[in-house]
Design a protein around this motif. Structure first.
Motif, PDB file in Angstrom:
ATOM      1  N   SER A  62      -1.730   3.225 -10.379  1.00  0.00           N
ATOM      2  CA  SER A  62      -1.611   2.770  -8.998  1.00  0.00           C
ATOM      3  C   SER A  62      -2.373   3.736  -8.103  1.00  0.00           C
ATOM      4  CB  SER A  62      -0.146   2.718  -8.568  1.00  0.00           C
ATOM      5  OG  SER A  62       0.428   4.006  -8.588  1.00  0.00           O
ATOM      6  N   ALA A  63      -2.881   3.220  -6.994  1.00  0.00           N
ATOM      7  CA  ALA A  63      -3.644   4.060  -6.081  1.00  0.00           C
ATOM      8  C   ALA A  63      -2.883   4.193  -4.768  1.00  0.00           C
ATOM      9  CB  ALA A  63      -5.015   3.465  -5.838  1.00  0.00           C
ATOM     10  N   PHE A  64      -3.078   5.317  -4.117  1.00  0.00           N
ATOM     11  CA  PHE A  64      -2.394   5.588  -2.857  1.00  0.00           C
ATOM     12  C   PHE A  64      -3.091   4.858  -1.711  1.00  0.00           C
ATOM     13  CE2 PHE A  64      -0.590   9.067   0.024  1.00  0.00           C
ATOM     14  CZ  PHE A  64       0.714   8.650  -0.172  1.00  0.00           C
ATOM     15  N   ALA A  65      -4.314   4.454  -1.971  1.00  0.00           N
ATOM     16  CA  ALA A  65      -5.214   3.898  -0.944  1.00  0.00           C
ATOM     17  C   ALA A  65      -5.706   5.033  -0.063  1.00  0.00           C
ATOM     18  CB  ALA A  65      -4.546   2.818  -0.103  1.00  0.00           C
ATOM     19  N   GLY A  66      -6.807   4.827   0.568  1.00  0.00           N
ATOM     20  CA  GLY A  66      -7.369   5.849   1.437  1.00  0.00           C
ATOM     21  C   GLY A  66      -8.489   6.623   0.773  1.00  0.00           C
ATOM     22  N   LEU A  67      -8.268   7.023  -0.491  1.00  0.00           N
ATOM     23  CA  LEU A  67      -9.278   7.834  -1.175  1.00  0.00           C
ATOM     24  C   LEU A  67     -10.416   6.945  -1.680  1.00  0.00           C
ATOM     25  CD1 LEU A  67      -9.585  10.866  -2.250  1.00  0.00           C
ATOM     26  CD2 LEU A  67      -8.922   9.902  -4.448  1.00  0.00           C
ATOM     27  N   SER A  68     -11.659   7.313  -1.367  1.00  0.00           N
ATOM     28  CA  SER A  68     -12.807   6.557  -1.892  1.00  0.00           C
ATOM     29  C   SER A  68     -13.113   7.077  -3.288  1.00  0.00           C
ATOM     30  CB  SER A  68     -14.028   6.747  -0.993  1.00  0.00           C
ATOM     31  OG  SER A  68     -13.721   6.333   0.309  1.00  0.00           O
ATOM     32  N   GLY A  69     -12.671   6.325  -4.281  1.00  0.00           N
ATOM     33  CA  GLY A  69     -12.771   6.825  -5.655  1.00  0.00           C
ATOM     34  C   GLY A  69     -14.085   6.520  -6.345  1.00  0.00           C
ATOM     35  N   ASN A  70     -14.837   5.559  -5.819  1.00  0.00           N
ATOM     36  CA  ASN A  70     -16.055   5.152  -6.543  1.00  0.00           C
ATOM     37  C   ASN A  70     -17.224   6.075  -6.209  1.00  0.00           C
ATOM     38  OD1 ASN A  70     -17.800   3.781  -8.159  1.00  0.00           O
ATOM     39  ND2 ASN A  70     -18.062   2.030  -6.762  1.00  0.00           N
ATOM     40  N   THR A  71     -17.079   7.329  -6.588  1.00  0.00           N
ATOM     41  CA  THR A  71     -18.158   8.314  -6.459  1.00  0.00           C
ATOM     42  C   THR A  71     -18.360   8.927  -7.839  1.00  0.00           C
ATOM     43  OG1 THR A  71     -16.659  10.157  -6.042  1.00  0.00           O
ATOM     44  CG2 THR A  71     -17.383   8.899  -4.119  1.00  0.00           C
ATOM     45  N   ASN A  72     -19.482   9.575  -8.031  1.00  0.00           N
ATOM     46  CA  ASN A  72     -19.707  10.188  -9.345  1.00  0.00           C
ATOM     47  C   ASN A  72     -18.607  11.183  -9.681  1.00  0.00           C
ATOM     48  OD1 ASN A  72     -21.984   8.853 -10.259  1.00  0.00           O
ATOM     49  ND2 ASN A  72     -23.367  10.189  -9.128  1.00  0.00           N
ATOM     50  N   PHE A  73     -18.195  11.981  -8.688  1.00  0.00           N
ATOM     51  CA  PHE A  73     -17.169  12.989  -8.961  1.00  0.00           C
ATOM     52  C   PHE A  73     -15.888  12.328  -9.471  1.00  0.00           C
ATOM     53  CE2 PHE A  73     -13.382  15.374  -7.973  1.00  0.00           C
ATOM     54  CZ  PHE A  73     -13.680  16.632  -8.478  1.00  0.00           C
ATOM     55  N   TYR A  74     -15.370  11.386  -8.705  1.00  0.00           N
ATOM     56  CA  TYR A  74     -14.070  10.807  -9.086  1.00  0.00           C
ATOM     57  C   TYR A  74     -14.185   9.893 -10.299  1.00  0.00           C
ATOM     58  CZ  TYR A  74     -11.647  12.909  -5.180  1.00  0.00           C
ATOM     59  OH  TYR A  74     -11.085  13.823  -4.334  1.00  0.00           O
ATOM     60  N   ASN A  75     -15.299   9.187 -10.445  1.00  0.00           N
ATOM     61  CA  ASN A  75     -15.436   8.353 -11.640  1.00  0.00           C
ATOM     62  C   ASN A  75     -15.392   9.199 -12.911  1.00  0.00           C
ATOM     63  OD1 ASN A  75     -15.546   5.656 -10.761  1.00  0.00           O
ATOM     64  ND2 ASN A  75     -17.647   5.879 -10.071  1.00  0.00           N
ATOM     65  N   ILE A  76     -16.068  10.329 -12.877  1.00  0.00           N
ATOM     66  CA  ILE A  76     -16.104  11.181 -14.074  1.00  0.00           C
ATOM     67  C   ILE A  76     -14.807  11.991 -14.202  1.00  0.00           C
ATOM     68  CG2 ILE A  76     -17.315  13.081 -15.217  1.00  0.00           C
ATOM     69  CD1 ILE A  76     -19.881  12.069 -13.781  1.00  0.00           C
TER      70      ILE A  76
ATOM     71  N   GLY B  38       6.536   7.925   0.037  1.00  0.00           N
ATOM     72  CA  GLY B  38       5.339   8.056  -0.798  1.00  0.00           C
ATOM     73  C   GLY B  38       5.438   9.275  -1.705  1.00  0.00           C
ATOM     74  N   GLY B  39       6.027  10.350  -1.169  1.00  0.00           N
ATOM     75  CA  GLY B  39       6.209  11.558  -1.978  1.00  0.00           C
ATOM     76  C   GLY B  39       7.128  11.304  -3.162  1.00  0.00           C
ATOM     77  N   LEU B  40       8.158  10.491  -2.952  1.00  0.00           N
ATOM     78  CA  LEU B  40       9.061  10.164  -4.062  1.00  0.00           C
ATOM     79  C   LEU B  40       8.340   9.350  -5.144  1.00  0.00           C
ATOM     80  CD1 LEU B  40      12.647   9.225  -2.810  1.00  0.00           C
ATOM     81  CD2 LEU B  40      12.015  10.896  -4.528  1.00  0.00           C
ATOM     82  N   LEU B  41       7.414   8.501  -4.699  1.00  0.00           N
ATOM     83  CA  LEU B  41       6.646   7.728  -5.690  1.00  0.00           C
ATOM     84  C   LEU B  41       5.771   8.663  -6.524  1.00  0.00           C
ATOM     85  CD1 LEU B  41       5.561   4.641  -3.525  1.00  0.00           C
ATOM     86  CD2 LEU B  41       7.511   4.838  -5.097  1.00  0.00           C
ATOM     87  N   ILE B  42       5.182   9.676  -5.876  1.00  0.00           N
ATOM     88  CA  ILE B  42       4.388  10.661  -6.629  1.00  0.00           C
ATOM     89  C   ILE B  42       5.301  11.410  -7.607  1.00  0.00           C
ATOM     90  CG2 ILE B  42       2.933  12.721  -6.449  1.00  0.00           C
ATOM     91  CD1 ILE B  42       2.087  11.835  -3.671  1.00  0.00           C
ATOM     92  N   PHE B  43       6.485  11.791  -7.116  1.00  0.00           N
ATOM     93  CA  PHE B  43       7.440  12.518  -7.958  1.00  0.00           C
ATOM     94  C   PHE B  43       7.878  11.657  -9.144  1.00  0.00           C
ATOM     95  CE2 PHE B  43      11.795  14.069  -8.914  1.00  0.00           C
ATOM     96  CZ  PHE B  43      11.464  15.367  -9.275  1.00  0.00           C
ATOM     97  N   ASN B  44       8.035  10.363  -8.888  1.00  0.00           N
ATOM     98  CA  ASN B  44       8.461   9.445  -9.961  1.00  0.00           C
ATOM     99  C   ASN B  44       7.448   9.461 -11.108  1.00  0.00           C
ATOM    100  OD1 ASN B  44      10.238   7.611 -11.096  1.00  0.00           O
ATOM    101  ND2 ASN B  44       9.331   5.830 -10.088  1.00  0.00           N
ATOM    102  N   MET B  45       6.162   9.490 -10.761  1.00  0.00           N
ATOM    103  CA  MET B  45       5.138   9.591 -11.810  1.00  0.00           C
ATOM    104  C   MET B  45       5.196  10.973 -12.463  1.00  0.00           C
ATOM    105  SD  MET B  45       1.870   7.590 -10.207  1.00  0.00           S
ATOM    106  CE  MET B  45       1.817   8.392  -8.618  1.00  0.00           C
TER     107      MET B  45
ATOM    108  N   ALA C  26       0.855  -1.192   0.000  1.00  0.00           N
ATOM    109  CA  ALA C  26       0.000   0.000   0.000  1.00  0.00           C
ATOM    110  C   ALA C  26       0.892   1.243   0.000  1.00  0.00           C
ATOM    111  CB  ALA C  26      -0.901  -0.014   1.218  1.00  0.00           C
ATOM    112  N   HIS C  27       0.859   1.994  -1.084  1.00  0.00           N
ATOM    113  CA  HIS C  27       1.742   3.158  -1.188  1.00  0.00           C
ATOM    114  C   HIS C  27       1.396   4.223  -0.152  1.00  0.00           C
ATOM    115  CE1 HIS C  27       3.017   2.203  -5.610  1.00  0.00           C
ATOM    116  NE2 HIS C  27       3.314   1.252  -4.758  1.00  0.00           N
ATOM    117  N   SER C  28       0.144   4.249   0.270  1.00  0.00           N
ATOM    118  CA  SER C  28      -0.269   5.224   1.288  1.00  0.00           C
ATOM    119  C   SER C  28       0.438   4.955   2.615  1.00  0.00           C
ATOM    120  CB  SER C  28      -1.779   5.165   1.491  1.00  0.00           C
ATOM    121  OG  SER C  28      -2.184   6.063   2.483  1.00  0.00           O
TER     122      SER C  28
END
Lengths: 40, 552
Positions: free
Chosen positions: B465-479, B355-362, B346-348
């Motif tokens: 890849s996901a950081f985990a923690g964020l609930s992505g299955n909402t209309n906002f994030y899906n769209i 974790g910040g370096l992983l974000i920077f890598n992307m 879990a990257h989170s």
């Protein structure tokens, strides 16, 4: 609450129409970007 | 053996295995994309599609073919997911909801494989095999097609033709990805990954609960998931799930597979431009960045700063005990550097700075070594920037691989480099200003911002890849994330193809005394420096508010 968010109780048929239109519209915009890049 | 020693041995073994495959696979791929011969199966497919394989396309036609294929693929996948309840092998699952179908179709189309669903409780076997796995092949082949088209732009002269999209797509799937995936799947089955059509085994837990353990054609999907740098897991836990990735050997295979094609494509590039040293220089740049990020992530995880981590003796929260800190760091660095997005930890739960370096890598733009095809075309575009900057600094004529870098090329390159950061930062900003989007954040404070930043960084760069923690299955994030993935993938592709067309139209010019050598160690450092500085300047403020604020 995000006011622009489609409510969860949209009928599936309505939602399907919205998403199909969204997909087609998005690719139409991309096709226009091709034209824009050509003229760049 | 200590975790560090085992990790070092694994890195050495990984580099040796990649070095062994580098020449033969790179040469094979070069032959695939330069061959005049079509197999009987390919000729049959071209007849069905109505394609003339000998007809090279202008770049706008190549781009529109790619867009048409992508649009039809996305609509097909959207429809398949929506009606899966009425199809065989649905395992009794209902149709995937519309917003989630949109997100998933966009995700797999764009090679991102961001997943706002749990595979084992959402997708039937037909959706996995005929929908998601097929996209794993075609999206990777599309990436390689764009890379080859851009390379043709460098090697062709005074022409407006950059190849045939349908031929490149077909060859990438049939001659490269399919054979490798078959071998890869067999290797993973031998390593212990499962491959069956079991509808589920009911287990009685110690707590007295009945639990259905889902089986499935996992190894076959796992192979292309890594080889195509897709990353979408059969199960929610992805490569941390023991059915996908049962032991350190399968974990090693997974890392090897996801690095294999992006690394070998530098050899393909060197051969196609008829200067292998250019391929070595690009590979050296990719390896330098990968090594730096790996050293950083591994050190931060091994140091495990913080009272709780020190008491525990290692930063093992969110990591599998069968993999440990070193291998989890190796996997995380490789998956965020290749736009794969598969995770075995879990990257989170990584340290804030790790974790910040992983974000920077992307944020580097997925060039270390990047995704299947996307890595090589991404770094070649930054190489043009490096050549241009060097030209400004030391008075060299701006040219790369015998092509002049004119105002038109710089405009296209600038737009390419700006597109993804704009999407990432604007998307994150919008999400943080919308209350419904903030409601999806699990952790308060800087870590919460990191969750949102990671989501947009991952989707815009087509990592997944996901950081985990964020609930992505909402209309906002899906769209929002669905549109982010589509824009983050397809707009840069159109600009890369435009660049290919622009370069192909030019005549090749011979190198002169004023030409900057682009195969030297100095150029490798310059290119790596440009990549780090561009990403650093772009994302530092956002990283300062998220992982840096949390970690310092």
């Amino acid at each position: 609450v995000w006011s622009n968010c489609p409510p969860d109780d949209w009928s599936p048929r309505m939602s399907d129409l919205v998403f199909v239109i969204l997909i087609i519209a998005f690719f139409a915009v991309l096709s226009l970007i091709v034209k824009g890049v050509e003229r760049l | 053996m200590s975790d560090t020693t085992a990790g070092l041995l694994q890195v050495a073994l990984l580099i040796a295995a990649l070095a062994l495959c580098y020449r033969p696979l790179g040469a094979y791929m070069a032959r695939v994309y330069t061959s005049e011969h079509d197999s009987r199966l390919e000729r049959g497919l071209y007849r069905v599609m109505g394609v003339d394989p000998k007809a090279d396309q202008r770049w706008p036609v190549y781009a529109r073919s790619l867009l048409a294929f992508s649009a039809v693929s996305m609509l097909f996948l959207y429809g398949l997911l929506r009606v899966q309840a009425h199809l065989p092998w649905s395992l009794g699952f209902p149709g995937v909801p519309p917003a989630l179908s949109f997100n998933t179709a966009g995700s797999f189309l764009t090679n991102t494989n961001w997943q706002n669903y749990s595979g084992e409780s959402t997708m039937g076997y037909l959706s996995q095999m005929a929908g998601l796995a097929v996209e794993n092949f075609t999206s990777a082949a599309v990436g390689m097609a764009v890379a080859v088209a851009l390379i043709r732009g460098f090697i062709r002269s005074r022409t407006d033709r950059i190849g045939n999209f349908w031929v490149d797509l077909t060859r990438g799937c049939l001659r490269i990805l399919l054979p490798l995936a078959v071998v890869g799947a067999i290797a993973l089955i031998a390593a212990g990954a499962i491959q069956n059509f079991s509808s589920g085994t009911v287990a009685n837990t110690l707590a007295g609960v009945h639990q259905s353990i889902t089986g499935g054609p996992v190894a076959s999907q796992e192979a292309i998931k890594q080889l195509g740098t897709n990353g979408g897991g059969f199960y929610n836990a992805n490569s941390a799930h023991p059915f996908e990735n049962p032991n350190p050997f399968s974990n090693f295979l997974a890392i090897f597979f996801l690095l294999l094609i992006p690394v070998a494509l530098t050899r393909t590039f060197g051969l196609m431009v008829k200067d292998k040293r250019q391929g070595y220089a690009i590979l050296a740049t990719m390896a330098t960045l990968w090594g730096l990020i790996l050293a950083g992530v591994w050190s931060l995880e091994a140091a495990h700063p913080g009272t709780a981590l020190k008491l525990a003796g290692a930063a093992m929260e969110g990591k599998e005990t069968r993999f440990g800190v070193a291998t989890s760091s190796l996997f995380a660095t490789s998956t965020t550097g290749t736009s794969t997005g598969a995770v075995d930890a879990a990257h989170s739960s990584f340290t804030a700075l790790g974790g910040g370096l992983l974000i920077f890598n992307m944020g580097l733009g997925e060039v270390a070594p990047g995704g299947t095809g996307t890595g090589i075309y991404g770094i070649l575009i930054v190489a043009i920037v490096a050549v241009f900057i060097a030209g400004l600094m030391v008075g060299r004529t701006p040219e790369y691989l015998h092509k002049k870098i004119t105002g038109r090329e710089i405009k296209l390159v600038s737009l390419y480099i700006l597109t993804t950061p704009v999407i990432v930062l604007a998307g994150t900003g919008i999400a943080m200003s919308v209350s419904a989007a903030r409601a999806s954040i699990l952790n308060p404070g800087p870590h919460g911002l990191s969750e949102v930043l990671y989501a947009f960084m991952s989707t815009a760069n087509n990592n997944g890849s996901a950081f985990a923690g964020l609930s992505g299955n909402t209309n906002f994030y899906n769209i929002a994330l669905g549109l982010t993935m589509l824009a983050g993938r397809l707009i840069p592709i159109l600009l890369a193809l435009g660049l290919a067309g622009s370069l192909a139209r030019q005549r090749s010019i011979p190198a002169t005394a004023g030409t900057l050598p682009t195969h030297t160690a100095l150029f490798v450092l310059l290119l790596a420096g440009v990549i780090i500085i561009v990403a650093g300047l772009t994302f530092f403020p956002a990283l300062a508010l998220g992982p840096l604020a949390e970690g310092l």
